[in-house]
Enzyme design. Structure first.
Site, mmCIF file in Angstrom:
data_model
loop_
_atom_site.group_PDB
_atom_site.id
_atom_site.type_symbol
_atom_site.label_atom_id
_atom_site.label_comp_id
_atom_site.label_asym_id
_atom_site.label_seq_id
_atom_site.Cartn_x
_atom_site.Cartn_y
_atom_site.Cartn_z
ATOM 1 N N HIS A 12 -4.797 -2.901 -0.633
ATOM 2 C CA HIS A 12 -5.232 -4.191 -1.192
ATOM 3 C C HIS A 12 -6.369 -4.775 -0.351
ATOM 4 O O HIS A 12 -6.215 -5.850 0.240
ATOM 5 C CB HIS A 12 -4.061 -5.176 -1.233
ATOM 6 C CG HIS A 12 -2.837 -4.652 -1.930
ATOM 7 N ND1 HIS A 12 -1.587 -5.197 -1.742
ATOM 8 C CD2 HIS A 12 -2.672 -3.640 -2.822
ATOM 9 C CE1 HIS A 12 -0.701 -4.537 -2.491
ATOM 10 N NE2 HIS A 12 -1.336 -3.572 -3.150
ATOM 11 N N THR B 270 7.717 5.716 -2.078
ATOM 12 C CA THR B 270 7.018 4.550 -2.592
ATOM 13 C C THR B 270 7.288 4.340 -4.085
ATOM 14 O O THR B 270 7.395 5.314 -4.842
ATOM 15 C CB THR B 270 5.495 4.657 -2.362
ATOM 16 O OG1 THR B 270 4.852 3.633 -3.105
ATOM 17 C CG2 THR B 270 4.931 5.996 -2.826
ATOM 18 N N SER B 271 7.351 3.083 -4.497
ATOM 19 C CA SER B 271 7.621 2.791 -5.912
ATOM 20 C C SER B 271 6.375 3.020 -6.771
ATOM 21 O O SER B 271 6.457 3.028 -7.992
ATOM 22 C CB SER B 271 8.071 1.334 -6.050
ATOM 23 O OG SER B 271 7.063 0.474 -5.550
ATOM 24 N N GLU B 272 5.216 3.202 -6.125
ATOM 25 C CA GLU B 272 3.975 3.377 -6.891
ATOM 26 C C GLU B 272 3.520 4.838 -6.919
ATOM 27 O O GLU B 272 2.346 5.125 -7.140
ATOM 28 C CB GLU B 272 2.876 2.468 -6.328
ATOM 29 C CG GLU B 272 3.090 1.014 -6.762
ATOM 30 C CD GLU B 272 2.080 0.045 -6.167
ATOM 31 O OE1 GLU B 272 1.238 0.443 -5.361
ATOM 32 O OE2 GLU B 272 2.138 -1.138 -6.540
ATOM 33 N N HIS C 13 -3.846 4.030 -1.789
ATOM 34 C CA HIS C 13 -3.804 2.770 -2.542
ATOM 35 C C HIS C 13 -3.544 1.624 -1.568
ATOM 36 O O HIS C 13 -2.598 1.686 -0.768
ATOM 37 C CB HIS C 13 -2.708 2.800 -3.604
ATOM 38 C CG HIS C 13 -2.350 1.418 -4.084
ATOM 39 N ND1 HIS C 13 -3.261 0.579 -4.660
ATOM 40 C CD2 HIS C 13 -1.185 0.711 -4.005
ATOM 41 C CE1 HIS C 13 -2.672 -0.573 -4.935
ATOM 42 N NE2 HIS C 13 -1.420 -0.526 -4.549
ATOM 43 N N HIS D 8 -5.106 -6.804 -8.214
ATOM 44 C CA HIS D 8 -4.115 -6.056 -7.441
ATOM 45 C C HIS D 8 -4.707 -5.447 -6.160
ATOM 46 O O HIS D 8 -4.341 -5.870 -5.073
ATOM 47 C CB HIS D 8 -3.495 -4.982 -8.347
ATOM 48 C CG HIS D 8 -2.428 -4.179 -7.703
ATOM 49 N ND1 HIS D 8 -1.477 -3.496 -8.409
ATOM 50 C CD2 HIS D 8 -2.152 -3.925 -6.405
ATOM 51 C CE1 HIS D 8 -0.656 -2.869 -7.579
ATOM 52 N NE2 HIS D 8 -1.057 -3.119 -6.353
ATOM 53 N N GLY E 197 0.802 -1.223 0.000
ATOM 54 C CA GLY E 197 0.000 0.000 0.000
ATOM 55 C C GLY E 197 0.831 1.267 0.000
ATOM 56 O O GLY E 197 2.039 1.251 0.303
ATOM 57 N N ASN E 198 0.200 2.369 -0.370
ATOM 58 C CA ASN E 198 0.855 3.668 -0.286
ATOM 59 C C ASN E 198 -0.182 4.781 -0.215
ATOM 60 O O ASN E 198 -1.306 4.640 -0.697
ATOM 61 C CB ASN E 198 1.856 3.888 -1.436
ATOM 62 C CG ASN E 198 1.478 3.128 -2.678
ATOM 63 O OD1 ASN E 198 0.591 3.555 -3.410
ATOM 64 N ND2 ASN E 198 2.091 1.967 -2.890
ATOM 65 N N THR F 38 8.767 3.463 0.761
ATOM 66 C CA THR F 38 8.724 2.058 0.359
ATOM 67 C C THR F 38 9.312 1.197 1.481
ATOM 68 O O THR F 38 10.076 1.688 2.319
ATOM 69 C CB THR F 38 9.496 1.867 -0.978
ATOM 70 O OG1 THR F 38 9.234 0.562 -1.460
ATOM 71 C CG2 THR F 38 10.998 2.049 -0.802
HETATM 72 ZN ZN LIG Z 1 -0.270 -2.286 -4.610
#
Ligand SMILES: [Zn+2]
Length: 280
Positions: free
Chosen positions: A97, A74-76, A95, A158, A29-30, A45
């Site tokens: 899950h 974060t990578s997203e 974001h 996802h 998550g982020n 991250t």
């Molecule tokens: Zn994710």
């Protein structure tokens, strides 16, 4: 003037709630918040969202370049930035899950509508974005068609991404969606899923208009009132009078294999009894 420290605290608090609700595992998550035209605070991250401290929060520009923070962003983040670029009024993105909502996309099912009144009023149809490998711009691009038409999207196989003017609201949309999906899944185990009558759904849409919630695609165009009306069909079969348990009738009618071992045993027993009776 934005109180940067206060926003960092809010990101940590949102992370704690997302983690405690089971919407993220481990470092999943982020969360982000836009504090200026070219400045976004975001979660780092490889840190559990349940245990972040204000000092862990990173600052990036609108290209994703890290401007400040002792940890790596974060990578997203590109997913978040895509939403901020497309909708300047959006300040917060979450974001995660959430398992029940994510399960629908894993099963290839759109989230059904026309079942619970609060869900219709606060959310309505929730689109599913096409699958893409997380992290790159191609992944961020999968949500682009849905910005301005929804406030939460299920990311295929996802998770979800929600956006709002505050972190609290972005979290609400996530909670409302996952609680709704959980009720749908439980209802399907109890029996069949019964929909609200069409005139009553129309009443809810009218109510929504009166509340000034104008982002429901059903009130703007001649879209179908109810999404995925086929869902739950397997449990709505009429009694065939053949003496098999109800779930076995549904499984036979839909061609599905029942998941429960006890249920399989009961079906085998029922069939064996009938064969034995016929032989006598
Ligand atoms: Zn994710």
């Amino acid at each position: 003037m934005v109180n940067e420290f206060r926003i960092k605290q809010e990101i940590c608090e949102t992370g704690r709630r997302v983690y405690e609700r089971g919407f993220v595992a481990a470092n999943d998550g982020n969360i982000s918040y836009r504090i200026g035209e070219n400045q976004v605070l975001c979660s780092p991250t490889l840190v559990s969202k349940g245990f972040m401290k204000p000092d862990d929060i990173c600052l990036v520009d609108m290209t994703g370049r890290q401007l400040a923070g002792r940890r790596k962003r974060t990578s997203e983040v590109l997913l978040h930035l895509e939403i901020y670029k497309r909708a300047p009024e959006i300040k917060a993105v979450v974001h995660c899950h959430p398992p029940h909502a994510t399960a629908f996309s894993v099963a290839g099912e759109e989230i059904p509508t026309c079942v619970l009144p609060e869900f219709e009023v606060f959310l309505g149809p929730v689109p599913t974005a096409t699958y893409e490998t997380p992290g790159a711009q191609g992944f961020a691009d999968t949500v682009t068609p849905h910005i301005g038409r929804s406030k939460i999207v299920v990311l295929k196989n996802h998770g979800t991404v929600a956006w709002a003017d505050t972190l609290e609201r972005a979290l609400w949309w996530t909670e409302i969606l996952d609680a709704y999906c959980r009720i749908l899944l439980i209802a399907k185990q109890v029996g069949r899923v019964e929909r609200l009558p069409t005139p009553k759904v129309q009443e809810l849409l009218d109510l929504k208009n009166r509340f000034g919630i104008t982002d429901d695609p059903r009130s703007l165009q001649s879209a179908d009132l109810c999404v995925n009306t086929e869902w739950g069909r397997g449990f709505a079969q009429p009694d065939c009078g053949c003496g098999l348990p109800a779930a076995a009738q549904a499984s036979a009618a839909s061609g599905e294999v029942p998941a429960d071992g006890d249920e399989i045993e009961r079906i085998v027993q029922a069939i064996t009894d009938r064969i034995m009776a016929a032989m006598r």
